[in-house]
Design an enzyme around this catalytic site. Structure first.
Site, PDB file in Angstrom:
ATOM      1  N   ARG A   1       0.820  -1.210   0.000  1.00 27.84           N
ATOM      2  CA  ARG A   1       0.000   0.000   0.000  1.00 27.84           C
ATOM      3  C   ARG A   1       0.860   1.269   0.000  1.00 27.84           C
ATOM      4  O   ARG A   1       0.502   2.275  -0.619  1.00 27.84           O
ATOM      5  CB  ARG A   1      -0.921  -0.023   1.225  1.00 27.84           C
TER       6      ARG A   1
ATOM      7  N   HIS B   1       0.251   4.281  -2.559  1.00 25.66           N
ATOM      8  CA  HIS B   1      -0.044   5.640  -2.092  1.00 25.66           C
ATOM      9  C   HIS B   1       1.072   6.620  -2.447  1.00 25.66           C
ATOM     10  O   HIS B   1       0.839   7.828  -2.503  1.00 25.66           O
ATOM     11  CB  HIS B   1      -0.319   5.644  -0.588  1.00 25.66           C
TER      12      HIS B   1
END
Length: 263
Positions: free
Chosen positions: A7, A11
């Protein structure tokens, strides 16, 4: 930590490209991306990146960027949990700035509708098919109660037994940071179970279940559910594409010595 590291890369790349801007700490005269809505109290793994960077700097100083570390760590996290591998292109350089406003506008929220998800990914050059493939990353990792409470207590397209089991750890108020696995079937294994969960209305986030809600992506969810190899191939290809989002190369940016601050 594998879901968190995957993640982190996502991001990073969705905010002004894969430039490690997400790793910059706030300073007196600079506000980074760590307090953005989608990151605050939610992104983990910074210390792991610090550890990798310090070891690299001691053995090979000034060569490997923080952005490249994020890209490789994401791939290796997927492989470690049984997922596909892919060739990570290297040579990204690190940004000297970050953008809280871009993080708040560009990172897709868990409350988005299918059409909004398709738009959010289209804005970064991804097809709806690639968006569904990348969403399969939710076969690992966890989410905070605050991100799925509204779905749990107000939405009808959720398996009732599944909802009851979730409510024990996510009350209607309080316990915002209590965690539940995004994939209830095999939360620490990178497989296609995420898509099978969607077929039985066991998507944890609103944005998850939107992929299988009578819309244009239902057929693809069905395909990935029945064909793991196709999902793995599509996911790996989409990850290579994501890792290519607007990298800094040549003399742009820098190779940070410490991923948390500019040189």
């Amino acid at each position: 930590m594998d879901g968190s590291l995957l993640r982190l890369h996502f991001h990073d790349c969705f905010v002004n490209g894969c430039d490690a801007s997400i790793l910059l700490d706030d300073t007196m005269n600079f506000t980074g991306e760590k307090t953005a809505d989608a990151n605050d109290n939610s992104i983990h793994g910074y210390e792991v990146i610090d550890k990798i960077k310090s070891q690299l700097e001691s053995s090979c100083p000034g060569v490997v960027s923080c952005a490249d570390i994020l890209a490789v760590a994401a791939r290796d996290s997927v492989v470690a949990l049984g997922g596909p591998s892919w060739t990570v292109l290297l040579g990204r350089r690190d940004s000297t700035t970050a953008s809280l406003s871009a993080a708040n506008s560009d990172l897709p929220a868990s409350t988005l509708s299918l059409s909004d998800l398709i738009t959010a990914f289209s804005n970064k050059g991804f097809t709806a098919k690639e968006m569904v493939a990348l969403s399969g990353s939710h076969t690992i990792g966890q989410a905070r109660c605050t991100t799925f409470r509204t779905r749990l207590y107000n939405e009808s397209d959720i398996n009732s037994m599944y909802a009851t089991s979730l409510k024990a750890n996510c009350q209607s108020s309080g316990g915002d940071n209590n965690l539940s696995p995004l994939d209830t079937m095999s939360p620490t294994y990178f497989d296609n179970a995420y898509f099978k969960n969607l077929q039985t209305q066991k998507g944890l986030l609103h944005s998850d279940q939107q992929l299988f809600s009578g819309g244009s992506t239902d057929a693809q969810v069905n395909m990935y559910s029945s064909n793991s190899a196709t999902f793995m191939t599509d996911f790996a290809n989409a990850m290579v594409k994501m890792g290519n989002l607007s990298p800094l190369t040549g003399s742009s940016g820098q190779i940070r010595k410490n991923c948390r601050k500019v040189n």
